[in-house]
Design an enzyme around this catalytic site. Sequence first.
Site, short mmCIF file in Angstrom:
data_model
loop_
_atom_site.label_atom_id
_atom_site.label_comp_id
_atom_site.label_asym_id
_atom_site.label_seq_id
_atom_site.Cartn_x
_atom_site.Cartn_y
_atom_site.Cartn_z
N VAL A 14 0.75 -1.30 -0.03
CA VAL A 14 -0.16 -0.08 0.02
C VAL A 14 0.60 1.11 0.40
CG1 VAL A 14 -2.05 1.13 0.75
CG2 VAL A 14 -2.14 -1.75 1.06
N LYS A 105 -7.54 -1.83 9.86
CA LYS A 105 -8.50 -1.91 10.30
C LYS A 105 -8.58 -2.78 11.80
CE LYS A 105 -7.59 -6.46 7.77
NZ LYS A 105 -7.51 -6.11 6.62
N GLU A 129 -9.95 5.79 5.79
CA GLU A 129 -10.94 5.57 5.14
C GLU A 129 -10.86 3.88 4.46
OE1 GLU A 129 -13.07 6.99 3.09
OE2 GLU A 129 -13.69 4.97 2.66
N VAL A 132 -11.06 0.17 4.70
CA VAL A 132 -12.61 -0.91 5.07
C VAL A 132 -12.92 -0.49 3.57
CG1 VAL A 132 -15.11 -0.95 4.92
CG2 VAL A 132 -13.42 -0.48 6.82
N GLY A 134 -10.90 -0.87 0.74
CA GLY A 134 -9.82 -0.75 -0.07
C GLY A 134 -10.14 0.73 -0.78
N ILE A 136 -12.28 2.39 -2.04
CA ILE A 136 -14.00 2.24 -2.34
C ILE A 136 -14.47 3.66 -1.08
CG2 ILE A 136 -16.46 1.78 -1.75
CD1 ILE A 136 -16.22 -1.03 -2.58
N GLY A 187 -2.63 -13.39 -6.33
CA GLY A 187 -1.75 -12.49 -5.21
C GLY A 187 -3.07 -12.36 -4.33
N LYS A 205 -13.98 -5.37 10.09
CA LYS A 205 -14.03 -3.78 9.22
C LYS A 205 -15.80 -3.40 9.60
CE LYS A 205 -11.51 -4.72 5.25
NZ LYS A 205 -10.81 -6.48 3.87
N GLY A 302 -5.57 -3.60 -3.06
CA GLY A 302 -4.27 -3.63 -3.82
C GLY A 302 -3.38 -1.98 -3.47
N1 HSE Z 1 -7.76 -9.37 2.81
C1 HSE Z 1 -8.42 -8.47 2.31
C2 HSE Z 1 -9.26 -8.99 1.49
C3 HSE Z 1 -7.78 -6.93 2.06
O1 HSE Z 1 -9.26 -10.25 1.02
O2 HSE Z 1 -10.47 -8.25 1.27
C4 HSE Z 1 -7.51 -6.23 3.34
O3 HSE Z 1 -8.37 -5.68 3.61
#
Ligand code: HSE
Length: 425
Positions: A14, A105, A129, A132, A134, A136, A187, A205, A302
């Site tokens: 990130v 989170k 932000e 929760v 990513g 969005i 991944g 979340k 991502g």
């Molecule tokens: N591991 C989480 C997911 C992503 O699969 O959505 C990071 O919060």
Amino acid sequence: MEAIKLGILGMGTVASGLINIIEFNRNKVVNSLNKELAVSKVLVNNLDKERNVNLPKEVYTTDAYEVINDKDAEIIVELIGGIDPAYDYIKSALNNKKHVVTANKALIATHGEELESIAVKNGVKLMYEASVGGGIPILNTMKENLSANEFDSVFGIINGTTNYILTQMAENGLEYEEAVKEAQRLGFAEADPSSDVDGDDAAFKLSILAALAFGQRVKVEGIPKEGITKISKDDIANAKELGYNIKLLASGIKKDDKIELRVHPAFVPVDHPLSMVKNEFNAVFLKGNAVGEVMLYGKGAGSLPTGSAVLGDIMYIVKNMDKSDAGVVGSKKYRVENKAVKQYYIRMTVVDKLGVLGSIASLFGKNGVSLSSVVQRQKNGHDTVPLVFITHEAERKNIDAALEEISKSKVVSKIESIILVENFK
Ligand code: HSE
């Protein structure tokens, strides 16, 4: 031009997304802020590691407090994840009167209330932000653009790993284990996917979403959760035939003075917008008492999507540094309960002989569970057959009581699955 300095804790996926966006969207960022963003210090584990970001070697340090105490840094960005030591780092940064942006989170779900009050006390901002959904923009949308609303419900597909696995099982006929391997290869899933597939990630979340939606902090220990490890291809095929997709839902529902929160696999009608959310995508579907239904959809993880949310928070802070912020006000006092009065899908394997169905139906009736439909599937090749029931709405504890009795019957080989049917009413 004045530069705002960032101290960054962590340089993983990130953080590198964040640095790359600041570089490739530099004009957009500078025009919007009328200021530059610069990096003062970055905490890393290994000073010699090659990284795909364009930062001078001198910014890196292995001492977190060199970042947190750096007098030039006005904003500390925490991207190491987990509770310890991030909790201490963020507290120190806030007490040093530095604004903090985090994607963490677990930390916010566990200590968010305390950290927000430390931020308010020090006149700085704490923003999260990216914790929760990513990329969005769900939390700030709820806090700002939808602040005119009381929320009746919030439903999310907020774990991309499990959504990818369930989509692959449904669309490509993969078994659960095969879909997990495929998610790992691409991944989307960790080498140890347990926190995703067991529902822990979604529960953290949901705890954050519920604080914003209902003004009430509920720790993850108070959120019933069930993961997707027991979902089989048979359940997915049955769901499809009945007009549903199976999704891992994080649900927050308010009724009068009560809220119900849970994370669980659910039958979602194929024509509901959440049913169309596929693979690694996330979405949050809200009902506000003024706006009605709103759904936000996008990538829940991502480097660039999550970096986008982190940079959005940084830019908000730069633009609003002088304005005070009350944080999330947790004034609501709802009763948290989990009656889960819903329809349920139940699949079991039974002996194929006269009177079996009648005896099972009467045990459901005895426990106050009324049946909406029953389908007997083809023989398993032995003396047993699968039976699929859809109940009328019933409290989950009545379903469990009925199944407890049914499972003791000699004609029942196994209760295979119990899945809530979510009709969003
Ligand atoms: N591991 C989480 C997911 C992503 O699969 O959505 C990071 O919060």
